[in-house]
Design a protein around this motif. Sequence first.
Motif, short mmCIF file in Angstrom:
data_model
loop_
_atom_site.label_atom_id
_atom_site.label_comp_id
_atom_site.label_asym_id
_atom_site.label_seq_id
_atom_site.Cartn_x
_atom_site.Cartn_y
_atom_site.Cartn_z
N ARG A 244 26.84 -48.56 26.89
CA ARG A 244 28.60 -48.47 27.29
C ARG A 244 28.81 -49.78 27.20
O ARG A 244 29.16 -50.70 28.33
N GLU B 2 32.96 -49.37 32.70
CA GLU B 2 31.76 -48.92 31.60
C GLU B 2 30.97 -48.21 32.27
O GLU B 2 30.93 -47.36 31.83
N ASN C 101 32.24 -44.04 31.50
CA ASN C 101 32.24 -44.02 30.21
C ASN C 101 31.59 -42.38 30.26
O ASN C 101 31.40 -41.36 29.45
N LYS C 102 30.14 -42.60 31.23
CA LYS C 102 29.62 -41.75 31.35
C LYS C 102 29.99 -40.51 32.15
O LYS C 102 29.59 -39.09 31.38
N ARG D 224 32.06 -44.05 24.92
CA ARG D 224 31.43 -45.09 24.64
C ARG D 224 32.06 -46.52 25.48
O ARG D 224 31.36 -47.28 25.84
#
Length: 416
Positions: free
Chosen positions: A272, A307, A310-311, A316
Amino acid sequence: MTPTILFVDDEPDLEALILQKFRRKIRDGLVAIIFARDGLEALESLEQNPHVDMVVSDINMPRMDGLSLLQKLQEAEEKKSTIIVSAYGDMSNIRTAMNRGAFDFLTKPIDFTDLETTIEKTLRHIEMLREVRRRQAEAERAHAALSRHFSPELAKRLAAGSDGEGIEVQWRDVAVIFTDITGFTSLVESAAPETLGALLNEYVGGMTDVIFSHEGTVAKIIGDAIHVLFNAPGDQPDYATRAVACAHDLDRWAQEFCVRQKARGVNFGTTRIGIHAGAALVGNFGGNRFFDYTAYGDTINIAARLEAANKQLGTRICVSSGVAEAAANFQGRPVGDLMLRGRSEPLRAFEPLPQDKFDAPATAQYSEAFARMEAGDAAAMPAFAALVGMHADDPLAGFHLRRLLNGAKGIRIQLD
């Protein structure tokens, strides 16, 4: 350190004469003198006294003559500066000595004023060579330290500078990339140490090569996470454009890496990537003993949180609007207004897309559905539902559809 001179001569009276002529310098610690009677004894003495700075040797001696000794000295790893003493007018031996690497020569009978002058000149030359070697060693150490952070060409330029220009702590506008791997903790707990070490080294090495190809700076590597800077230490007016291009290449390389590992039976997680741009405190924070070029500030924190976003989003790569607006010919789609941890105001975020995906009809359908959601149009839900129905592999569209089904309004997204 007191310079040490080795005199090599088989004449029995020479030692006393030399000690008498140099007695004041020896007494004042300006020079130290040792003696040998032929070439073999000189080599033994050098083994016992490797700190000898220079050699003054006669040519005609028993067992090993001066020319043979000179050749041995030039074959050694640490070559000793050597003055050869020859009979007056013996040009053949003098030429041989110079061809074998003698620094200078003297003729017999020795003129001690000339001897002192020649010794002083030789010692100055030796000191100059030592200074050159010292600076070269410092440059090599600096280059080794800088190579951890900077591309080879930039590391070379920085190492060549003596004043540390460009790496002092300062506020700079930078673009920041953060990368991380999903499920890496589980991999650590399940993989054999030698397997994990090889995997991580290959991964970090490949990712670093990509970063350096875009002239990015590796600020930190912590386990599987990589922190990258653009526009530091040198000026890169197109830093936002570079950061987005680098992110695309990192994403491509990481996906290919995952495919290769899957073929080997290793389930390596998705990488990510988050990108933000703004002011940060950048420079060497390693003190006097360590070199640690990195950055601190809210800009860095936001990139790290993008970052992590993204999860939840299913993407990504996630970039802030500031990056999207500053990058030339940015191609992507809006994600929404993210409420990041520690911030009171939402941050508009985008997902940058490669050319083929940006040109695909699904991107235009997504943009239309997003615009309806932003306007509060009830038609947004069926628009996203139709998009997911046709493109089940679009996790971001699925994320928005789930939000709408759960009663969410608008594009403001509260992240966990």
